[in-house]
Scaffold this active site. Structure first.
Site, short mmCIF file in Angstrom:
data_model
loop_
_atom_site.label_atom_id
_atom_site.label_comp_id
_atom_site.label_asym_id
_atom_site.label_seq_id
_atom_site.Cartn_x
_atom_site.Cartn_y
_atom_site.Cartn_z
N ASN A 207 0.85 -1.20 0.00
CA ASN A 207 0.00 0.00 0.00
C ASN A 207 0.88 1.24 0.00
O ASN A 207 2.11 1.15 -0.03
CB ASN A 207 -0.95 -0.03 1.21
CG ASN A 207 -0.18 -0.10 2.51
OD1 ASN A 207 0.57 0.80 2.85
ND2 ASN A 207 -0.33 -1.22 3.22
N ASP A 276 -4.29 -6.52 5.18
CA ASP A 276 -5.28 -7.40 5.81
C ASP A 276 -5.24 -8.81 5.21
O ASP A 276 -5.65 -9.77 5.85
CB ASP A 276 -6.68 -6.81 5.64
CG ASP A 276 -6.84 -5.56 6.51
OD1 ASP A 276 -6.44 -5.62 7.69
OD2 ASP A 276 -7.33 -4.53 6.00
N LYS A 286 9.42 -16.64 -10.54
CA LYS A 286 8.51 -15.65 -11.12
C LYS A 286 7.39 -16.37 -11.87
O LYS A 286 7.68 -17.27 -12.67
CB LYS A 286 9.32 -14.76 -12.08
CG LYS A 286 8.49 -13.66 -12.70
CD LYS A 286 9.31 -12.88 -13.71
CE LYS A 286 8.40 -11.94 -14.46
NZ LYS A 286 8.90 -11.57 -15.76
N LYS A 338 -13.89 0.36 15.18
CA LYS A 338 -12.57 -0.28 15.24
C LYS A 338 -12.04 -0.31 16.67
O LYS A 338 -11.49 -1.31 17.13
CB LYS A 338 -11.61 0.50 14.34
CG LYS A 338 -10.65 -0.35 13.57
CD LYS A 338 -10.02 0.38 12.42
CE LYS A 338 -10.56 -0.10 11.08
NZ LYS A 338 -9.97 0.55 9.93
N LYS A 342 -11.23 -3.80 18.50
CA LYS A 342 -9.84 -4.19 18.80
C LYS A 342 -9.52 -4.02 20.28
O LYS A 342 -8.63 -4.68 20.79
CB LYS A 342 -8.88 -3.36 17.95
CG LYS A 342 -9.21 -3.46 16.44
CD LYS A 342 -7.99 -3.35 15.58
CE LYS A 342 -8.37 -3.37 14.11
NZ LYS A 342 -7.27 -3.76 13.23
O1 PMT Z 1 3.02 6.06 6.57
P1 PMT Z 1 2.44 7.39 6.11
O2 PMT Z 1 2.61 7.64 4.65
O3 PMT Z 1 2.97 8.52 6.97
O4 PMT Z 1 0.86 7.33 6.35
C1 PMT Z 1 0.35 7.25 7.64
C2 PMT Z 1 -0.81 6.25 7.73
C3 PMT Z 1 -1.98 6.77 6.93
C4 PMT Z 1 -0.40 4.87 7.22
C5 PMT Z 1 -1.15 6.17 9.28
O5 PMT Z 1 -1.53 7.42 9.74
C6 PMT Z 1 -2.28 5.17 9.53
O6 PMT Z 1 -3.45 5.46 9.44
N1 PMT Z 1 -1.88 3.90 9.85
C7 PMT Z 1 -2.83 2.78 9.99
C8 PMT Z 1 -3.21 2.29 8.63
C9 PMT Z 1 -4.14 1.08 8.69
O7 PMT Z 1 -3.76 0.02 8.32
O8 PMT Z 1 -5.30 1.33 9.23
P2 PMT Z 1 -6.44 0.19 9.43
O9 PMT Z 1 -7.64 1.01 9.70
O10 PMT Z 1 -6.47 -0.73 8.27
O11 PMT Z 1 -5.94 -0.61 10.70
C10 PMT Z 1 -6.31 -0.25 12.03
C11 PMT Z 1 -5.22 -0.55 13.01
O12 PMT Z 1 -5.00 -1.95 13.11
C12 PMT Z 1 -3.88 0.06 12.68
O13 PMT Z 1 -3.28 0.51 13.88
C13 PMT Z 1 -3.10 -1.10 12.06
O14 PMT Z 1 -1.69 -0.95 12.32
C14 PMT Z 1 -3.68 -2.28 12.81
N2 PMT Z 1 -3.70 -3.55 12.06
C15 PMT Z 1 -4.39 -3.63 10.89
C16 PMT Z 1 -4.46 -4.84 10.22
C17 PMT Z 1 -3.78 -5.96 10.77
N3 PMT Z 1 -3.81 -7.13 10.14
N4 PMT Z 1 -3.10 -5.84 11.90
C18 PMT Z 1 -3.06 -4.66 12.56
O15 PMT Z 1 -2.41 -4.56 13.63
#
Ligand code: PMT
Length: 410
Positions: A207, A276, A286, A338, A342
């Site tokens: 991403n 995810d 490849k 969320k 979580k």
């Molecule tokens: O890196 P930059 O370019 O500075 O951008 C910053 C950012 C947008 C990436 C950052 O501010 C941000 O929002 N990070 C979380 C991105 C994310 O994956 O959000 P989510 O809503 O999908 O996940 C929610 C939370 O669960 C996050 O804390 C994530 O780290 C965590 N997570 C998600 C999926 C997973 N399988 N395991 C996790 O721990």
């Protein structure tokens, strides 16, 4: 705060006319302040005014024997506990980034072991130029602190980011740089950047996360005296000063590193964008399209990755665990769901549909979403300032817990 030794260095931009206000605020706060100027800065601000405010001679020439005999530039560099460069032009940032020292200010900046705080001021196009972006990144990576620049109307007539931060904000940032090590003794784990999920040996799913948000949090925690471990997905960013970095690629690798490091941590901040899903089976070598039927697509089977944040929260104990939520619609309700799902102490919600927030930009617009239902919306800030506000809240939450006055918004 006790009196500290601060060198205020001005370079040649129109914003230098505000320098006396910065100096006056620091002097009024009881600090021992001295000034140095580039020759160009003397065109915008009078050395005599600064001399009157600081009660000390103001140096502006590198090779002037009379100035060097009063206090030589190396002694000035050694004397300072903090050097504040305001305004910092694109030229001074470039010289500082590359180690040039062809005037008094840049010579002092190269010679000093003190912390450095810069307050950039320049035209928006100069601020956004790739050369300046690289210099800023390089300086941040070395632990140089930034106050601003702010967005607004610029002296050159353009509108955009590049206006010097307000003098009182620069003085406040200076106090913060010199502040007590408020997280001394704490171990902090921060995650940053996106994960990379292999499809085969050359292709992957990932991403747009640059890692900047998490790197700023790690750097700020280190400046506050914490022992910081930064678990980072692939990113070219340099490691902030005082931070231990663990590079990982996939969500599974990130999970292993985070769960291991979290065992001895008191604070965990998950700013990484974890994939995810991952391909059900990564192919070695490849994948060749000759091996697929002609004119047909290819179906990639994905399986869910573990939710690291939820797993951490399941055995959170008295640790402070903060998650991020990257949302493109229904920002607050989605972040609240969320948070509930979580089970963390705080969710930082960012609206990633905005061009100036979220992924791969220097600024972010976030809301702190608390378990009690309260929401604190912050204005558009640099990611560094978001990091600082977030750590202020985390510190307040820890203080509240120590005082036994419960959970929820601080
Ligand atoms: O890196 P930059 O370019 O500075 O951008 C910053 C950012 C947008 C990436 C950052 O501010 C941000 O929002 N990070 C979380 C991105 C994310 O994956 O959000 P989510 O809503 O999908 O996940 C929610 C939370 O669960 C996050 O804390 C994530 O780290 C965590 N997570 C998600 C999926 C997973 N399988 N395991 C996790 O721990």
């Amino acid at each position: 705060m006790e009196a500290r030794r601060i060198l205020v260095a001005g370079s040649g931009g129109i914003a230098a006319y505000k320098l006396p206000e910065v100096v006056r605020a620091l002097v009024q706060a009881g600090h021992d302040v001295r000034c140095a100027l580039t020759p160009e800065a003397t065109r915008f601000v009078s050395p005599l005014v600064l001399q009157a405010l600081t009660q000390s001679p103001v140096r502006h020439a590198l090779f002037d024997p009379s100035e060097e005999s009063q206090i030589d530039h190396i002694s000035l560099a050694d004397w300072a506990e903090l050097v504040v460069v305001a305004p910092a032009t694109a030229n001074v940032l470039a010289k500082l980034a590359h180690g040039l020292a062809d005037d008094l200010v840049t010579a002092v900046l190269l010679a000093t072991r003190a912390r450095i705080l810069v307050a950039p001021a320049m035209n928006v196009n100069m601020w956004e130029h790739p050369a300046t972006r690289e210099n800023v990144e390089r300086l941040r990576g070395r632990g140089v602190a930034f106050a601003g620049p702010e967005a607004g109307e610029l002296a050159c007539g353009w509108v955009g980011q590049g206006r010097m931060a307000e003098p009182l904000d620069i003085a406040a940032a200076a106090e913060l740089e010199l502040g007590a090590e408020s997280l001394a003794g704490a171990r902090v784990v921060v995650t940053a950047a996106g994960t990379r999920e292999a499809i085969d040996d050359v292709r992957s799913l990932t991403n747009r996360s640059s890692g900047r948000m998490g790197f700023e949090i790690a750097g700020e925690a280190a400046r506050r005296g914490a022992e910081v471990v930064l678990v980072a997905g692939p990113t070219p960013l340099s490691t902030p000063a005082g931070v231990e970095r663990l590079d990982v690629e996939s969500a599974l690798e990130m999970r292993d590193a985070v769960l291991r490091e979290a065992e001895t941590a008191q604070i965990i901040v998950k700013a990484a964008a974890v994939a995810d899903f991952r391909p059900a089976a990564a192919v070695h070598g490849k994948i060749k399209k000759e091996n697929l039927a002609p004119d047909t697509g290819m179906t990639l089977e994905l399986v869910r990755n573990p939710d690291i944040l939820a797993e951490l929260c399941a055995s959170k104990g008295d640790r402070v665990v903060v998650g991020f939520a990257a949302e493109s619609e229904e920002l607050i309700p989605a972040a609240q769901r969320k948070l509930a799902r979580k089970g963390c102490d705080l969710i930082v919600a960012n609206d990633v549909s905005r061009a100036d927030a979220g992924f791969d930009v220097d600024t972010n617009a976030v809301s702190f979403v608390w378990p009690g239902g309260e929401v604190e919306e912050l204005p558009l800030l640099s990611k560094r300032d978001v990091a600082s506000r977030l750590l202020d809240r985390i510190e307040a939450l820890r203080a509240k817990r120590r005082a036994g006055s419960g959970e929820g918004r601080v």
